[in-house]
Design a protein around this motif. Structure first.
Motif, PDB file in Angstrom:
ATOM      1  N   GLU A   1       1.493   9.042   2.899  1.00  0.00           N
ATOM      2  CA  GLU A   1       0.884   7.717   2.669  1.00  0.00           C
ATOM      3  C   GLU A   1       0.457   7.087   3.985  1.00  0.00           C
ATOM      4  O   GLU A   1      -0.670   6.595   4.111  1.00  0.00           O
ATOM      5  CB  GLU A   1       1.877   6.783   1.958  1.00  0.00           C
ATOM      6  N   ILE A   2       1.334   7.125   4.968  1.00  0.00           N
ATOM      7  CA  ILE A   2       1.012   6.544   6.272  1.00  0.00           C
ATOM      8  C   ILE A   2      -0.019   7.408   6.995  1.00  0.00           C
ATOM      9  O   ILE A   2      -0.988   6.901   7.571  1.00  0.00           O
ATOM     10  CB  ILE A   2       2.288   6.391   7.137  1.00  0.00           C
ATOM     11  N   PHE A   3       0.168   8.714   6.964  1.00  0.00           N
ATOM     12  CA  PHE A   3      -0.753   9.654   7.605  1.00  0.00           C
ATOM     13  C   PHE A   3      -2.184   9.452   7.089  1.00  0.00           C
ATOM     14  O   PHE A   3      -3.132   9.316   7.874  1.00  0.00           O
ATOM     15  CB  PHE A   3      -0.287  11.094   7.344  1.00  0.00           C
TER      16      PHE A   3
ATOM     17  N   LYS B   1       0.802  -1.228   0.000  1.00  0.00           N
ATOM     18  CA  LYS B   1       0.000   0.000   0.000  1.00  0.00           C
ATOM     19  C   LYS B   1       0.839   1.284   0.000  1.00  0.00           C
ATOM     20  O   LYS B   1       0.308   2.351  -0.256  1.00  0.00           O
ATOM     21  CB  LYS B   1      -0.895  -0.036   1.236  1.00  0.00           C
ATOM     22  N   THR B   2       2.144   1.193   0.280  1.00  0.00           N
ATOM     23  CA  THR B   2       2.944   2.405   0.451  1.00  0.00           C
ATOM     24  C   THR B   2       4.216   2.376  -0.400  1.00  0.00           C
ATOM     25  O   THR B   2       5.320   2.260   0.134  1.00  0.00           O
ATOM     26  CB  THR B   2       3.336   2.594   1.932  1.00  0.00           C
ATOM     27  N   PRO B   3       4.112   2.531  -1.690  1.00  0.00           N
ATOM     28  CA  PRO B   3       5.309   2.457  -2.539  1.00  0.00           C
ATOM     29  C   PRO B   3       6.328   3.551  -2.257  1.00  0.00           C
ATOM     30  O   PRO B   3       7.528   3.331  -2.425  1.00  0.00           O
ATOM     31  CB  PRO B   3       4.746   2.583  -3.960  1.00  0.00           C
ATOM     32  N   ASN B   4       5.900   4.726  -1.818  1.00  0.00           N
ATOM     33  CA  ASN B   4       6.850   5.805  -1.529  1.00  0.00           C
ATOM     34  C   ASN B   4       7.630   5.567  -0.239  1.00  0.00           C
ATOM     35  O   ASN B   4       8.766   6.022  -0.102  1.00  0.00           O
ATOM     36  CB  ASN B   4       6.137   7.158  -1.460  1.00  0.00           C
ATOM     37  N   VAL B   5       7.047   4.857   0.710  1.00  0.00           N
ATOM     38  CA  VAL B   5       7.747   4.531   1.954  1.00  0.00           C
ATOM     39  C   VAL B   5       8.818   3.485   1.692  1.00  0.00           C
ATOM     40  O   VAL B   5       9.933   3.570   2.218  1.00  0.00           O
ATOM     41  CB  VAL B   5       6.758   4.037   3.037  1.00  0.00           C
ATOM     42  N   ASN B   6       8.519   2.506   0.870  1.00  0.00           N
ATOM     43  CA  ASN B   6       9.406   1.363   0.647  1.00  0.00           C
ATOM     44  C   ASN B   6      10.834   1.768   0.305  1.00  0.00           C
ATOM     45  O   ASN B   6      11.794   1.199   0.830  1.00  0.00           O
ATOM     46  CB  ASN B   6       8.859   0.463  -0.461  1.00  0.00           C
ATOM     47  N   TYR B   7      10.999   2.727  -0.558  1.00  0.00           N
ATOM     48  CA  TYR B   7      12.321   3.128  -1.036  1.00  0.00           C
ATOM     49  C   TYR B   7      13.172   3.740   0.073  1.00  0.00           C
ATOM     50  O   TYR B   7      14.396   3.623   0.065  1.00  0.00           O
ATOM     51  CB  TYR B   7      12.176   4.121  -2.195  1.00  0.00           C
TER      52      TYR B   7
ATOM     53  N   ASP C   1      10.827  11.964   2.498  1.00  0.00           N
ATOM     54  CA  ASP C   1      11.230  12.655   1.269  1.00  0.00           C
ATOM     55  C   ASP C   1      10.826  14.130   1.355  1.00  0.00           C
ATOM     56  O   ASP C   1       9.964  14.505   2.149  1.00  0.00           O
ATOM     57  CB  ASP C   1      10.636  11.982   0.035  1.00  0.00           C
ATOM     58  N   GLU C   2      11.457  14.982   0.540  1.00  0.00           N
ATOM     59  CA  GLU C   2      11.262  16.429   0.686  1.00  0.00           C
ATOM     60  C   GLU C   2       9.844  16.901   0.378  1.00  0.00           C
ATOM     61  O   GLU C   2       9.455  17.971   0.819  1.00  0.00           O
ATOM     62  CB  GLU C   2      12.296  17.210  -0.128  1.00  0.00           C
ATOM     63  N   GLU C   3       9.067  16.138  -0.347  1.00  0.00           N
ATOM     64  CA  GLU C   3       7.662  16.499  -0.575  1.00  0.00           C
ATOM     65  C   GLU C   3       6.734  15.822   0.436  1.00  0.00           C
ATOM     66  O   GLU C   3       5.521  15.965   0.353  1.00  0.00           O
ATOM     67  CB  GLU C   3       7.260  16.137  -2.004  1.00  0.00           C
ATOM     68  N   MET C   4       7.293  15.048   1.337  1.00  0.00           N
ATOM     69  CA  MET C   4       6.567  14.332   2.388  1.00  0.00           C
ATOM     70  C   MET C   4       5.511  13.374   1.837  1.00  0.00           C
ATOM     71  O   MET C   4       4.515  13.092   2.495  1.00  0.00           O
ATOM     72  CB  MET C   4       5.959  15.298   3.407  1.00  0.00           C
TER      73      MET C   4
END
Length: 182
Positions: free
Chosen positions: A82-84, A25-31, A74-77
């Motif tokens: 995603e988690i929020f 569910k969170t592809p941006n967190v994974n990296y 990441d700089e754009e949060m």
């Protein structure tokens, strides 16, 4: 039996740097994952009383510890968001439609089990891949039906002399996890 015949085949130590982690569910967190714990697992016990001592016997329920990951924001949060957004949708603080964003249909126990393996619905599945000394995957921990329960605060501080990039920590609850040797 001699001591030499009982030596393990692989004498390398496990490195804490060798892992990959992903949540459907969170592809941006994974990296940006920096740290993760393999949760504890505990089997309860019961005591059988005898005239002399209490004898411990294995219980019939397993308790799993919480899964905690730390990720660099990441700089754009986007990864923080995603988690929020996931937590806000589960808690729906303003209106019921917030919950329907993650739970379009209700499952048997009130939660949407749309497809946790695809990352839709309330829950998502996750995978921790442990790598050996040559960075090849050797073990996969699979977490079933996980969801976030806490997300740490983000500190902005103009008094720092060096740039320490922002990290956030999220704690997940989940149904169970398995350990699969690859």
């Amino acid at each position: 039996m001699s001591a030499i015949s009982s030596l393990p085949e692989n004498k390398n130590f496990l490195s804490p740097l060798g892992f990959t982690f992903s949540i459907k569910k969170t592809p941006n967190v994974n990296y940006f994952v920096q740290a993760i714990n393999v949760p504890s697992i505990m089997l309860g016990q019961s005591d059988v009383r005898t005239p002399f001592v209490k004898l411990p016997v294995p219980g019939d329920h397993i308790d799993f510890g919480t899964l905690t990951i730390t990720f660099r924001v990441d700089e754009e949060m986007r990864n923080y968001q995603e988690i929020f957004d996931w937590i806000v949708a589960l808690g729906f603080p303003d209106n019921f439609s917030q919950y329907s964003a993650v739970a379009p249909s209700r499952g048997k126990f009130g939660g949407a089990l749309v497809n946790p393996t695809a990352g839709s619905g309330i829950y998502s599945d996750a995978s921790l891949m442990v790598l050996n000394s040559v960075k090849a995957p050797i073990i996969e921990f699979v977490f079933k039906n996980l969801y976030p329960v806490t997300l740490t605060d983000v500190l902005f501080d103009t008094m720092r002399t060096d740039i320490d990039y922002v990290d956030a920590t999220v704690t997940f609850a989940y149904q169970s996890f398995t350990l699969n040797r690859i």
